[in-house]
Enzyme design. Structure first.
Site, PDB file in Angstrom:
ATOM      1  N   HIS A  82       0.843  -1.203   0.000  1.00  0.00           N
ATOM      2  CA  HIS A  82       0.000   0.000   0.000  1.00  0.00           C
ATOM      3  C   HIS A  82       0.872   1.244   0.000  1.00  0.00           C
ATOM      4  CE1 HIS A  82      -2.500  -3.221   1.557  1.00  0.00           C
ATOM      5  NE2 HIS A  82      -3.540  -2.531   1.127  1.00  0.00           N
ATOM      6  N   ASP A  87     -25.906  21.274 -25.557  1.00  0.00           N
ATOM      7  CA  ASP A  87     -26.736  21.993 -24.572  1.00  0.00           C
ATOM      8  C   ASP A  87     -27.829  22.783 -25.299  1.00  0.00           C
ATOM      9  OD1 ASP A  87     -25.351  21.150 -22.423  1.00  0.00           O
ATOM     10  OD2 ASP A  87     -24.226  23.007 -22.108  1.00  0.00           O
ATOM     11  N   LYS A 106     -15.607  23.042 -20.061  1.00  0.00           N
ATOM     12  CA  LYS A 106     -16.207  23.100 -21.405  1.00  0.00           C
ATOM     13  C   LYS A 106     -15.332  23.854 -22.411  1.00  0.00           C
ATOM     14  CE  LYS A 106     -20.997  22.568 -20.097  1.00  0.00           C
ATOM     15  NZ  LYS A 106     -22.355  22.956 -20.364  1.00  0.00           N
ATOM     16  N   LYS A 164      -1.197  -7.844  -4.828  1.00  0.00           N
ATOM     17  CA  LYS A 164      -2.100  -6.701  -4.621  1.00  0.00           C
ATOM     18  C   LYS A 164      -1.282  -5.417  -4.479  1.00  0.00           C
ATOM     19  CE  LYS A 164      -5.277  -4.367  -1.557  1.00  0.00           C
ATOM     20  NZ  LYS A 164      -5.850  -4.272  -0.213  1.00  0.00           N
TER      21      LYS A 164
HETATM   22  P1  NAP Z   1     -21.965  30.296 -15.907  1.00  0.00           P
HETATM   23  O1  NAP Z   1     -21.283  30.132 -17.215  1.00  0.00           O
HETATM   24  O2  NAP Z   1     -21.167  30.462 -14.671  1.00  0.00           O
HETATM   25  O3  NAP Z   1     -22.914  31.615 -16.051  1.00  0.00           O
HETATM   26  C1  NAP Z   1     -23.640  32.104 -14.958  1.00  0.00           C
HETATM   27  C2  NAP Z   1     -24.547  33.260 -15.416  1.00  0.00           C
HETATM   28  O4  NAP Z   1     -25.374  33.589 -14.300  1.00  0.00           O
HETATM   29  C3  NAP Z   1     -23.799  34.524 -15.803  1.00  0.00           C
HETATM   30  O5  NAP Z   1     -24.506  35.176 -16.818  1.00  0.00           O
HETATM   31  C4  NAP Z   1     -23.853  35.319 -14.494  1.00  0.00           C
HETATM   32  O6  NAP Z   1     -23.786  36.722 -14.694  1.00  0.00           O
HETATM   33  C5  NAP Z   1     -25.222  34.973 -13.986  1.00  0.00           C
HETATM   34  N1  NAP Z   1     -25.336  35.153 -12.553  1.00  0.00           N
HETATM   35  C6  NAP Z   1     -24.749  34.394 -11.589  1.00  0.00           C
HETATM   36  N2  NAP Z   1     -25.105  34.845 -10.374  1.00  0.00           N
HETATM   37  C7  NAP Z   1     -25.942  35.895 -10.582  1.00  0.00           C
HETATM   38  C8  NAP Z   1     -26.640  36.786  -9.717  1.00  0.00           C
HETATM   39  N3  NAP Z   1     -26.551  36.662  -8.396  1.00  0.00           N
HETATM   40  N4  NAP Z   1     -27.416  37.741 -10.261  1.00  0.00           N
HETATM   41  C9  NAP Z   1     -27.504  37.866 -11.598  1.00  0.00           C
HETATM   42  N5  NAP Z   1     -26.865  37.070 -12.471  1.00  0.00           N
HETATM   43  C10 NAP Z   1     -26.091  36.098 -11.967  1.00  0.00           C
HETATM   44  O7  NAP Z   1     -22.969  29.103 -15.627  1.00  0.00           O
HETATM   45  P2  NAP Z   1     -23.763  28.190 -16.694  1.00  0.00           P
HETATM   46  O8  NAP Z   1     -22.987  26.987 -17.031  1.00  0.00           O
HETATM   47  O9  NAP Z   1     -24.246  29.051 -17.799  1.00  0.00           O
HETATM   48  O10 NAP Z   1     -24.984  27.699 -15.795  1.00  0.00           O
HETATM   49  C11 NAP Z   1     -26.002  28.614 -15.398  1.00  0.00           C
HETATM   50  C12 NAP Z   1     -27.215  27.865 -14.887  1.00  0.00           C
HETATM   51  O11 NAP Z   1     -27.741  27.021 -15.907  1.00  0.00           O
HETATM   52  C13 NAP Z   1     -26.931  26.949 -13.706  1.00  0.00           C
HETATM   53  O12 NAP Z   1     -27.992  27.037 -12.805  1.00  0.00           O
HETATM   54  C14 NAP Z   1     -26.878  25.566 -14.324  1.00  0.00           C
HETATM   55  O13 NAP Z   1     -27.265  24.555 -13.400  1.00  0.00           O
HETATM   56  C15 NAP Z   1     -27.892  25.700 -15.418  1.00  0.00           C
HETATM   57  N6  NAP Z   1     -27.657  24.725 -16.506  1.00  0.00           N
HETATM   58  C16 NAP Z   1     -28.637  23.826 -16.767  1.00  0.00           C
HETATM   59  C17 NAP Z   1     -28.492  22.914 -17.771  1.00  0.00           C
HETATM   60  C18 NAP Z   1     -29.599  21.921 -18.025  1.00  0.00           C
HETATM   61  O14 NAP Z   1     -29.382  20.909 -18.691  1.00  0.00           O
HETATM   62  N7  NAP Z   1     -30.802  22.197 -17.566  1.00  0.00           N
HETATM   63  C19 NAP Z   1     -27.328  22.880 -18.556  1.00  0.00           C
HETATM   64  C20 NAP Z   1     -26.337  23.842 -18.291  1.00  0.00           C
HETATM   65  C21 NAP Z   1     -26.520  24.765 -17.255  1.00  0.00           C
HETATM   66  P3  NAP Z   1     -22.363  37.483 -14.767  1.00  0.00           P
HETATM   67  O15 NAP Z   1     -21.907  37.384 -16.192  1.00  0.00           O
HETATM   68  O16 NAP Z   1     -22.695  38.884 -14.371  1.00  0.00           O
HETATM   69  O17 NAP Z   1     -21.447  36.818 -13.810  1.00  0.00           O
END
Ligand code: NAP
Length: 494
Positions: free
Chosen positions: A107, A316, A278, A134
């Site tokens: 180990h 997506d 990503k 092992k």
């Molecule tokens: P991301 O790239 O980090 O983008 C986050 C976005 O949210 C940015 O536009 C950010 O604005 C904004 N934001 C964060 N906090 C905020 C606040 N307090 N007030 C106002 N705006 C705020 O994240 P993402 O990958 O796009 O994911 C975003 C959401 O989509 C998550 O909830 C995720 O779970 C969901 N999602 C769902 C799926 C699905 O299959 N359903 C797939 C992908 C993502 P700023 O530019 O000002 O920071």
């Protein structure tokens, strides 16, 4: 302990490891007789000393005596540490019934040594006369598991190879693919005997361990963190239901480039990408589809079977747009071929990964896109790329140029645990005919609830997730997705 041994049988174990060093008051003859004789499963007896990471810190002679006694009482396997193995094996020479198999173990709780060092270690273990080798090391990076796979592939004797810790999980599951003699599973989550051990239930039910073989194709979701991902539940169940010889793993990756260069064999065939990889994933592709290129991020990568090239996609947007289109079609009862989004005013809140996917998707379908974002500059940048309009969140509150607009929230505002938050006031929502929320925990966000109360059609984030899962499944397997099953699994796991 006997209760737990019985449970090991119930949950589907083939062999049970009896860790004598965990017994508080151990009376060797009495306890071993009882445990070995009563065990409904073949037994592997281990008495791990503290100097090898176990609990026993007593007299060495007594420890080895207990192991010899276990052999005498009919244990099927004995684990003995490399450091004492030559002496131990010598002491039992010609004195066993021949039934027992001796596992000689080593180990390493610090790291995973080089392939050459591991090769030498295997040779040293083999030289002791071990029946089974092992080796357990510690994975500091997911690529460390590759050296364990190399050991397993090249070993001439039965070998158990494991990389411990969270980054070593794939070594414990793919051990079945690379020919490990066995893998270890815990009875319950949180009571593992070594770091990173999955439960027997997860090995059997989630990862379909018994179906994994040398030809099994490896898939997974690349992210950091990744432990929370529901995707392995979904794809493994779907693979099994259609008889596809594939496995889908959570892949805790620190460097996408290192991961892809290390696991470059034709058996590592398809990945989903999630936060924060990503963009890095896109940089590692040999070919990228135009939408993913425009978005600047991939969500899916496939190794092309013909030439091994890595192809990047962003599915997506397909998932989200398909979900919105379905919602619109269902509401106006049409089934026409053109997109119901064409010509519509499509407001996207957020300009991150999901925001980009939605904005590009809307543009693809002929919608007029508006992007509103907390950081206005990002809204401007995205809007200009999709030929749309940018605005601040405050401006969006009073934005009402026409009726029948469509709204997509792609921010995390309203996501668990902050479920009382919402990105747009209820008053402003009354101007939309359909509201989509990318968030899927919770399913019914405050935004969707208030949109519904305002008379809008609502589309859940789970629909985006599920639609992109259908697309990925088809890319991974070349088979139609078992849609009902995928829906059921998602409902069960969210
Ligand atoms: P991301 O790239 O980090 O983008 C986050 C976005 O949210 C940015 O536009 C950010 O604005 C904004 N934001 C964060 N906090 C905020 C606040 N307090 N007030 C106002 N705006 C705020 O994240 P993402 O990958 O796009 O994911 C975003 C959401 O989509 C998550 O909830 C995720 O779970 C969901 N999602 C769902 C799926 C699905 O299959 N359903 C797939 C992908 C993502 P700023 O530019 O000002 O920071």
């Amino acid at each position: 302990m006997l209760g737990q041994i019985r449970k090991a049988k119930e949950v589907g174990g083939d062999v049970v490891e009896i860790r004598l060093d965990y017994l508080k008051n151990f009376s060797p003859r009495q306890d071993l007789q009882f445990l070995v004789k009563q065990s409904p499963l073949p037994t592997l007896v281990t008495y791990r000393p503290t100097w090898e990471g176990g609990q026993y810190d007593g007299d060495e002679g007594k420890r080895l005596d207990a192991l010899r006694l276990a052999i005498e009482l009919g244990a099927d396997y004995i684990d003995v540490e490399l450091q004492v193995a030559p002496e131990f094996i010598n002491s039992i020479q010609g004195k066993t019934s021949g039934k027992v198999k001796i596992i000689v173990s080593s180990h390493n709780y610090q790291n995973t040594p080089s392939a050459e060092e591991l090769g030498n270690l295997v040779a040293r273990i083999q030289a002791t006369g071990a029946d089974i080798v092992k080796i357990a090391t510690t994975a500091l990076d997911i690529t460390d598991c590759a050296r364990i796979f190399q050991v397993l592939t090249h070993s001439q004797v039965p070998t158990i190879g494991i990389a411990m810790a969270e980054r070593g999980l794939i070594s414990r599951i793919l051990s079945a693919k690379f020919g490990s003699y066995l893998t270890f599973g815990s009875l319950e989550a949180g009571v593992a005997s070594a770091p990173g051990q999955p439960t027997v239930k997860d090995l059997l039910d989630l990862y379909n361990f018994r179906q994994i073989g040398p030809d099994t194709k490896v898939h997974g979701v690349i992210g950091k963190p990744i432990g929370h991902s529901k995707s392995p539940h979904l794809y493994n169940a779907a693979f099994k239901s259609v008889g596809f010889n594939g496995i889908y793993l959570p892949l805790l990756v620190d460097s996408v480039k290192n991961f892809l260069t290390t696991y470059s064999s034709p058996d590592f065939v398809g990945y989903s990408y999630t936060i924060p990889h990503k963009e890095d994933g896109l940089r590692c592709c040999d070919e990228i589809d135009p939408i993913a290129q425009a978005i600047g991020a991939i969500s899916c990568m496939i190794r092309r079977p013909t030439d091994g090239k890595l192809m990047g996609y962003n599915v997506d947007y397909l998932g989200a747009i398909a979900a919105i289109e379905e919602g619109l079609r269902a509401s106006n009862g049409t089934t026409n071929v053109g997109s119901p989004l064409a010509g519509k005013l499509f407001v996207v809140i957020g300009a991150g990964g999901a925001g980009k996917a939605l904005a590009y998707g809307g543009k693809e379908k002929g919608a007029r896109v508006v992007v509103a974002n907390r950081t206005f500059e990002k809204a401007q940048e995205l809007a200009s790329k999709v030929g749309g309009e940018a605005m601040t969140l405050a401006e969006l509150e009073n934005f009402h140029p026409e009726d029948g607009m469509i709204l997509a929230n792609t921010t995390s505002v309203g996501m668990k645990p902050n479920i009382d938050n919402t990105p747009l006031s209820k008053k402003a929502l009354s101007r939309y005919s359909l509201v989509f929320d990318a968030i899927y925990t919770p399913k019914l966000t405050r935004l969707l609830r208030e949109a519904q109360e305002s008379g809008a059609i609502i589309v859940y984030g789970t629909e985006m997730f599920i639609n992109q899962a259908f697309v990925q499944f088809e890319r991974f397997t070349g088979l139609p997705a078992p849609k009902e099953l995928i829906r059921e699994v998602l409902v069960r796991n969210t």
